[in-house]
Scaffold this motif. Structure first.
Motif, PDB file in Angstrom:
ATOM      1  N   ASP A 191     -16.593  39.617  34.883  1.00  0.00           N
ATOM      2  CA  ASP A 191     -17.274  40.375  35.693  1.00  0.00           C
ATOM      3  C   ASP A 191     -17.498  39.364  37.017  1.00  0.00           C
ATOM      4  OD1 ASP A 191     -15.673  42.141  34.445  1.00  0.00           O
ATOM      5  OD2 ASP A 191     -17.618  43.244  34.044  1.00  0.00           O
ATOM      6  N   SER A 192     -19.098  38.706  36.643  1.00  0.00           N
ATOM      7  CA  SER A 192     -20.040  38.470  37.280  1.00  0.00           C
ATOM      8  C   SER A 192     -19.086  36.994  38.070  1.00  0.00           C
ATOM      9  CB  SER A 192     -20.934  38.024  36.945  1.00  0.00           C
ATOM     10  OG  SER A 192     -21.307  37.010  35.570  1.00  0.00           O
ATOM     11  N   LEU A 193     -19.292  35.855  37.768  1.00  0.00           N
ATOM     12  CA  LEU A 193     -18.779  34.831  37.674  1.00  0.00           C
ATOM     13  C   LEU A 193     -16.976  34.569  38.345  1.00  0.00           C
ATOM     14  CD1 LEU A 193     -20.284  32.288  34.958  1.00  0.00           C
ATOM     15  CD2 LEU A 193     -21.063  33.094  37.671  1.00  0.00           C
ATOM     16  N   GLY A 194     -16.531  35.409  37.318  1.00  0.00           N
ATOM     17  CA  GLY A 194     -15.205  35.610  37.201  1.00  0.00           C
ATOM     18  C   GLY A 194     -14.452  36.078  39.037  1.00  0.00           C
ATOM     19  N   HIS A 195     -15.307  37.037  39.168  1.00  0.00           N
ATOM     20  CA  HIS A 195     -15.289  37.458  40.891  1.00  0.00           C
ATOM     21  C   HIS A 195     -15.587  36.784  42.155  1.00  0.00           C
ATOM     22  CE1 HIS A 195     -15.916  40.118  44.597  1.00  0.00           C
ATOM     23  NE2 HIS A 195     -16.732  39.410  44.680  1.00  0.00           N
ATOM     24  N   HIS A 196     -17.154  35.904  41.508  1.00  0.00           N
ATOM     25  CA  HIS A 196     -17.155  34.903  42.812  1.00  0.00           C
ATOM     26  C   HIS A 196     -16.437  33.215  42.236  1.00  0.00           C
ATOM     27  CE1 HIS A 196     -20.615  36.914  43.498  1.00  0.00           C
ATOM     28  NE2 HIS A 196     -21.759  36.600  42.508  1.00  0.00           N
ATOM     29  N   LEU A 197     -15.935  33.118  40.961  1.00  0.00           N
ATOM     30  CA  LEU A 197     -14.678  31.482  41.438  1.00  0.00           C
ATOM     31  C   LEU A 197     -13.532  32.854  42.417  1.00  0.00           C
ATOM     32  CD1 LEU A 197     -15.533  30.695  37.398  1.00  0.00           C
ATOM     33  CD2 LEU A 197     -15.883  29.630  40.087  1.00  0.00           C
ATOM     34  N   LEU A 341      -9.197  44.477  33.361  1.00  0.00           N
ATOM     35  CA  LEU A 341      -9.345  45.931  32.591  1.00  0.00           C
ATOM     36  C   LEU A 341      -8.849  46.975  31.820  1.00  0.00           C
ATOM     37  CD1 LEU A 341      -5.354  46.515  34.687  1.00  0.00           C
ATOM     38  CD2 LEU A 341      -7.976  47.086  35.343  1.00  0.00           C
ATOM     39  N   LEU A 342      -9.828  45.314  30.247  1.00  0.00           N
ATOM     40  CA  LEU A 342      -9.768  46.182  28.758  1.00  0.00           C
ATOM     41  C   LEU A 342     -11.239  46.359  29.468  1.00  0.00           C
ATOM     42  CD1 LEU A 342      -9.563  46.260  26.193  1.00  0.00           C
ATOM     43  CD2 LEU A 342      -9.279  43.905  25.788  1.00  0.00           C
ATOM     44  N   GLY A 343     -11.605  45.289  29.577  1.00  0.00           N
ATOM     45  CA  GLY A 343     -13.054  44.983  29.806  1.00  0.00           C
ATOM     46  C   GLY A 343     -14.166  45.793  30.245  1.00  0.00           C
ATOM     47  N   MET A 344     -13.125  46.440  32.196  1.00  0.00           N
ATOM     48  CA  MET A 344     -13.472  48.114  32.639  1.00  0.00           C
ATOM     49  C   MET A 344     -13.520  49.096  31.086  1.00  0.00           C
ATOM     50  SD  MET A 344     -11.967  49.455  35.491  1.00  0.00           S
ATOM     51  CE  MET A 344     -12.007  47.743  36.193  1.00  0.00           C
ATOM     52  N   ARG A 345     -12.725  49.455  30.946  1.00  0.00           N
ATOM     53  CA  ARG A 345     -13.261  50.134  29.892  1.00  0.00           C
ATOM     54  C   ARG A 345     -13.624  50.418  28.892  1.00  0.00           C
ATOM     55  NH1 ARG A 345      -7.836  53.123  31.186  1.00  0.00           N
ATOM     56  NH2 ARG A 345      -6.242  51.848  32.505  1.00  0.00           N
TER      57      ARG A 345
END
Length: 393
Positions: A191-197, A341-345
């Motif tokens: 959620d964090s590094l993936g977003h920035h990358l 989506l899995l992590g969000m849920r």
């Protein structure tokens, strides 16, 4: 099969007491048994010594099932050679040790055999024994000793069984805790590094595409990529502080506002937050922020959206997040296996919330997340692990 063991000091203590009593009887001339006193005493001491050796051997290599017959034979020899009559107490060791090796039923059966053996000895060697208070007292004391010995063995086995079950439970809890922590770290990294990358990837692609056509646009894209790198570093530092219990708590509105300032040309992100964050715990606010971040990242990476709208309503009962985009949409069932989506849920479900995705190919996407107020106790997630949007170096 689990092996239970008796307390190591019980049998040697009884052997020592019987040895002292037998030697005292021999020295005081109380030995009125058949045969020479010296030979009886020597045999008695030898049998007691063999019992001590048997106990030491069992301590080095526990094998109660094998040693039990030998112990019974030696105890019988000691009883026959003892002049004091104190050695009858050793009979209690037979069901006591058998309980640990074979269980309660065998221990009770051996206890009954010990009583039957002593009673048979009295019948054959002492006619009218039942009228002699000494014989009757010895029989009653043996009954009491057997009951106490079997009871002590039952308590010890129960305690050892409970300890083993507790150790197994503790190991299982540690395993589940480690798995939970791995899942939490995986969600945070995504959620964090993936977003920035993702943002950096888009910006670098823009810089590459416009390098010759529009050098100024390429330079701005590189500047924004550098800014995203700084934000990613800030996110890492913030996560480290959170793990060291040094995290600060930014507001949800500030964290969401940063989504609209990532600097890419597409999509355009607008954020609207209304209501009071008071009463919403760190885990609830983190779930809302990460859900919005994941939706914006997906719109930027996959949906080719031009406009993304993030709306949050914080009320007294629940918080509602809606993220809509005008992208190309997708089939929610086909994307259910995606880690994002899995992590969000998972994160939303940890705070008793719900996730609804309304999308279809070519029709855009609307993500709706509802989180009830006051469920932070159900999750150990810390909102302080959200990225600090300070651009610190």
């Amino acid at each position: 099969m689990v092996a239970y063991v008796p307390a190591r000091w019980v049998a040697p203590l009884l052997y020592g007491v019987v040895l002292v009593g037998g030697l005292y009887s021999a020295a005081a001339g109380l030995d009125d048994g058949p045969g020479p006193t010296a030979w009886r005493t020597a045999g008695f001491v030898t049998a007691i010594g063999a019992l001590f050796a048997l106990e030491a051997a069992g301590r080095r290599r526990p094998a109660a099932r094998v040693l039990l017959p030998a112990r019974c034979a030696l105890i019988g020899a000691v009883v026959l050679l003892d002049a004091s009559g104190l050695s009858h107490v050793l009979f209690v060791l037979v069901p006591f040790t058998a309980y640990f090796a074979f269980g309660r039923t065998t221990a009770l059966a051996l206890g009954a055999l010990c009583l039957a053996g002593l009673l048979t000895t009295y019948v054959l060697t002492a006619p009218g024994w039942y009228r002699d208070p000494e014989y009757v007292a010895d029989l009653l004391m043996l009954c009491v000793g057997l009951v106490l010995a079997i009871s002590m063995a039952a308590v010890a086995v129960g305690e050892q069984r409970a300890r083993l079950e507790l150790e197994a439970y503790a190991a299982r809890v540690a395993e589940l805790s480690a798995a939970t922590e791995r899942n939490r770290l995986a969600r945070d990294i995504h959620d964090s590094l993936g977003h920035h990358l993702t943002v950096m990837s888009v910006q670098l692609e823009m810089a590459s595409d416009f390098r010759s056509l529009d050098p100024d646009a390429a330079r701005r894209a590189l500047d924004e990529a550098r800014r995203s790198v700084r934000l990613a570093l800030g996110d890492v530092r913030q996560s480290v502080r959170a793990l060291r219990d040094e995290a600060t708590r930014p507001t949800l509105s500030a964290a969401l506002a940063a989504l609209a300032q990532d600097g890419t040309a597409r999509p355009r992100v607008t954020v609207e937050v209304s209501g009071d964050e008071d009463g919403y715990g760190p885990a609830e606010l983190t779930a809302l922020h990460r859900a919005a971040q994941e939706a914006v990242t997906n719109a930027r990476r996959h949906a080719r959206a031009a406009q993304v709208t993030v709306v949050v309503r914080l009320t007294g009962d629940a918080a509602r997040l809606e993220v809509t985009d005008d992208g190309r949409g997708f089939a929610p069932d086909a994307a259910a296996a995606g880690f994002g989506l899995l992590g969000m849920r998972e994160r939303v479900h940890l705070v008793a919330g719900s996730v609804d995705i309304d999308s279809s190919p070519g029709a855009g996407t609307r993500l709706t997340v509802t989180v009830p107020r006051g469920t932070t106790a159900k999750s150990g997630q810390v909102f302080g692990q959200m990225p600090r949007q300070t651009g610190e170096r």
